[in-house]
Motif scaffolding. Structure first.
Motif: not given
Length: 442
Positions: A175-194
């Motif tokens: 990912a590029t930073p802006g897009r993945i951060l948008d998806l994280i903040k929307k609760g769509v990309a769950k990264v707490d177990r990365v």
């Protein structure tokens, strides 16, 4: 079922599987690309002599590695793979085009657990083109692993498509930073177990353009995450980030020399009005497989591309203000060899790996050493030979001297003849018909 019947049934089952029969050499069934016999420099050949098999990787991953044409690990891969597999944070500095992508993708894919249906690794990159390239390599390497799900997500593409894709299983996000951060903040990309976050071209990601986004993304990760930083250059800002977010990182520095050994560098002293004529001369006299020509602004990119086309040469152009769909098509077609010359801005200096590029021309000379280093690194990929030619005006002469001093390199005046053996891989010095190339009579 008797023992003999059961045994025959097991043997019959294995006969249906194209790989891994008892006693078979599994490498014989691989679909290997043609062997690359081009000369390589010590940037990639000065290794400890390790093999990919030495790292106890899954056989299916090894199959993908070999089918990529990667025969043995490069120096950065030798240093990085075992440390990354151990789970330790890494700060790695190595030259462009020496195998950094493989250095982090191989251990990352080895550690993916297919039984878990959540995001386990993130690779952060600064440009959309690099995201597409890295995701393509990931998919190719992992094709025998049996279900690793890789997703590329960048700005300029349909957000709804990404949301729908993340509703399904995804193991790796490029990912590029802006897009993945948008998806994280929307609760769509769950990264707490990365478990692993990689920053490719880390110096750019930690510049003012991105560092706030990167800090925000890291705040959503779990405490046990591993962070890997890879770049050819590391400004002082990296030290502050490293102290804050990395835990006793393993530091790798393979940058005793900054520029690639296989790249011959020249400058031609010209006026602004002579630049197009000079470029035309270079095109007519050099043996170019593919070339990348850099300008310092999007407007100059489009004007120069138009001029080159008018001169009768095939030419694409690409810059950040173009529609993403068109950028993707240009990148794909140039990489597949549909056009010989590409005019671009510094958008294309970061990590883009096109093996056929053997000539880089700085139509506009860059302002700093870091940009120069990344630009000329588009040729001479993975230890192969390349040529960098700089068109220098009177205003550039102080920059030229400054960059030479900072990189401890020698950019020579362009000679009356350029030996093809310096940049054309197919050249054979023993062939009497392959003399020096008469280039320019200034």
């Amino acid at each position: 079922m008797t023992f003999s019947v059961a045994f025959n049934w097991i043997i019959a089952l294995f006969s249906l599987v194209p790989f891994i029969r008892f006693g078979d050499d599994w490498k014989k069934s691989l679909q290997l690309p043609p062997k690359d016999t081009r000369v390589r420099t010590s940037d990639v050949t000065s290794t400890k002599g390790n093999e990919f098999e030495d790292y106890c990787l899954k056989r299916e991953l090894l199959m993908g590695i070999f089918e990529m044409g990667w025969e043995k690990p490069s120096p950065i891969q030798e240093e990085s793979i075992p440390i990354a597999l151990s789970g330790r944070d890494i700060l790695a500095r190595a030259k462009n085009g020496t195998g950094k992508s493989g250095a982090y993708l191989i251990p990352m894919l080895e550690r993916i657990d297919l039984k878990k249906d959540y995001i386990q690794a993130i690779v952060m990159v600064p440009t959309r083109e690099l995201a597409l390239q890295v995701s393509q390599i990931s998919i190719q390497i992992s094709k025998h692993l049996g279900g690793v799900k890789v997703m590329a997500t960048t700005g300029g593409t349909n957000l709804r498509d990404d949301i729908m894709r993340l509703d399904e299983t995804v193991h790796v996000v490029i990912a590029t930073p802006g897009r993945i951060l948008d998806l994280i903040k929307k609760g769509v990309a769950k990264v707490d177990r990365v478990q692993m976050m990689v920053m490719d071209e880390a110096d750019k990601l930690l510049s003012q353009d991105f560092v706030v986004l990167i800090e925000d993304i890291i705040s959503f990760l779990g405490k046990g995450r591993q962070i890997l930083l890879y770049s050819a250059t590391f400004p002082i800002s990296v030290q502050k980030f490293m102290a804050k977010h990395l835990h006793k990182p393993y530091e790798i520095n393979l940058m005793e020399e900054l520029t690639l050994k296989g790249i011959t560098q020249y400058y031609a002293y010209v006026t602004e009005r002579q630049k197009v004529h000079c470029l035309n001369t270079l095109f007519s006299r050099l043996q170019i497989n593919q070339s990348i020509i850099f300008c310092n602004s999007t407007q100059r990119v489009e004007l120069l591309a138009k001029k080159i086309t008018q001169l009768g040469y095939s030419c694409f152009y690409i810059h950040a203000k173009m529609m993403q769909e068109y950028r993707n098509r240009v990148f794909h077609d140039f990489r597949n060899g549909l056009c010989r010359n590409l005019v671009c801005t510094d958008l294309f200096t970061r990590g883009i790996d096109i093996q056929a590029v053997n000539v880089v021309i700085n139509f506009d000379f860059p302002k700093n050493a870091e940009t120069y280093l990344h630009r000329i690194g588009r040729s001479g990929r993975f230890g192969h030979l390349g040529l960098a030619i700089n068109l220098i005006t009177s205003e550039d002469r102080f920059n030229l001297k400054s960059i030479e001093d900072q990189l401890v390199t020698d950019i020579k005046p362009i000679p009356g003849s350029i030996d093809k053996s310096l940049y054309v891989a197919e050249f054979h010095a023993t062939n009497p018909n392959c003399g020096a190339l008469e280039l320019l009579n200034w």
